[in-house]
Scaffold this active site. Sequence first.
Site, short mmCIF file in Angstrom:
data_model
loop_
_atom_site.label_atom_id
_atom_site.label_comp_id
_atom_site.label_asym_id
_atom_site.label_seq_id
_atom_site.Cartn_x
_atom_site.Cartn_y
_atom_site.Cartn_z
N SER A 40 -0.36 0.19 -0.95
CA SER A 40 0.04 0.15 -2.59
C SER A 40 1.24 0.82 -2.60
CB SER A 40 -1.22 0.62 -3.43
OG SER A 40 -0.84 1.93 -4.03
N LYS A 41 1.86 0.65 -3.67
CA LYS A 41 3.03 1.40 -3.76
C LYS A 41 2.72 2.86 -4.55
CE LYS A 41 5.68 -2.78 -5.24
NZ LYS A 41 6.92 -3.21 -5.83
N ARG A 42 1.67 2.85 -5.01
CA ARG A 42 1.54 3.95 -5.84
C ARG A 42 1.10 5.33 -4.92
NH1 ARG A 42 0.22 0.41 -9.77
NH2 ARG A 42 -1.97 -0.13 -8.78
#
Length: 514
Positions: A262-264
């Site tokens: 995920s980008k987070r």
Amino acid sequence: MTDSSVRVRFAPSNTGTLHLGGARTALYNWLYARKRGGTFVLRIEDTDRVRSTDAFCADILDTMRWLGLDWDEGPETAAVDGPSKGEHGPYFQSERGALYRPFVERLTETGNAYRCFCSADRLTELREKQQAEKASFRGYDRRCRSLDPAETAKRAEAGEACTIRLAVPEGETGWDDGIKGAVSWNNAEIDDLILVRSDGTPTYNLVVVLDDHLMAITDVIRGDDHTSNTPKQILIANALGLTPPRFAHIPLILGPEGRKLSKRKAQFQDGVKVEADVAPYRDAGYPAEAFLNFMALLGWALDDKTEVFTREELIRDFSFDGVTKSGSRLDLKKLEHFAGIHIRAMEPDAIADAVTPSLVAAGLVSEVDAAGDKRAAIVALAGANRERLTKFSDIVEKASFVFGDVTEYDAKSEKNLLKNEGAAADVLRKYAVALEGKAPDAGQLEEQARSLAEEWDVKFGQLVHPIRAALTGVAVGPPIFDVFAMIGMDAARERLTRAAAWVDERRKATESSS
Ligand code: GLU
């Protein structure tokens, strides 16, 4: 396996840059379409007016182009306005509002959907109550479902705000998933979801169903995170009397630490951050073909041994049979492996084209010189390093001696130059003279050097190691006789003479201090 009636779509929301999961979904759709001679549609789901931006859209289109995932219909294709395929456009969801209206009307007429007048306050209260009671079902309590439709129509006409909700029937909703097999949901677990907001705009689930229908999509291939939307979308299609497409859900990509990529929250492999977006891999200089190979294997395999695929082989071999049932873990080493193989198979000219942007970006050469005077040097550099690159930008660290002068020598080069009481100085000077009039042909230069070594009664290494030090300043590099073509004969002779002078000076300095 051809079936030109197949129509698939990639439907990214431009609320962010193209991430690996999205790109892989695009790739699997593209492979599925190309294998069958079908149509690959790109639809931009830009209905979130706050978070959608043109810049994100541009990133998605650019990155797909870099990967060579060409779309037959979608933004910036003739098909947007083209006479034959234009009936499926526009391909930006925000421009399709008018197309949805007749369907919205149809929804309430059939009784498969109903108007809901519950206020936002009531819904919040309901949600909080369900949370507090830890209710097993959390969703709308269907209060407005029993209202008389004629009555609700009147209220709506009189201007009372209402939403339109799906009247989820009792029973089960299932489908034969192209990847997961038979999937079934108990309708009791599905909320009477809102299809049309009180401002008249349709919600995601309704719009997807309508767009897939209007664009004549036959197969919806998308990430597993959408599986829970599928029963809703099937129920909506049923409510409208439409035939739902076939569905296939791809398992998610796991990062090297085993969590969903995920980008987070960043994940690391051997201390290196694993990018969740695609563009950073392009910018780092990985070849698109290798990246495609890498992405294809994130969730698919032909068998338990074949790993290297060209684009054509992927089209030929890709099928849902080989898609894994659970998430597959990303491994950057694989990408490097594929990239190395890919670059080794390229011609020096093509590598030169591919490495030039990195050289220009590093300030080693200007764009004009790269296409002019320095082109031959870049081709020579590319050819000599073909075995040593895992991404095109690796060329930068191998190129400084080509485009910049050698002003110092690394420790091992110094040692090579100063060995044997500075005999290298003499050898280098003689060698510079012997090079007069010679062409930068690696084979001929090596032959000449061998006979010179014999003539001067020195070991080949005693000649070659100082030459490498003089020409490159570093002890490890490409085959040394290839270097002449990279820097040119004049610069080579100058560097040889300069290294000889450096040896003399160093010896003088040591002698006077001892
Ligand atoms: N726009 C959705 C997304 O970005 C995809 C919708 C779909 O594939 O049905 O996740």
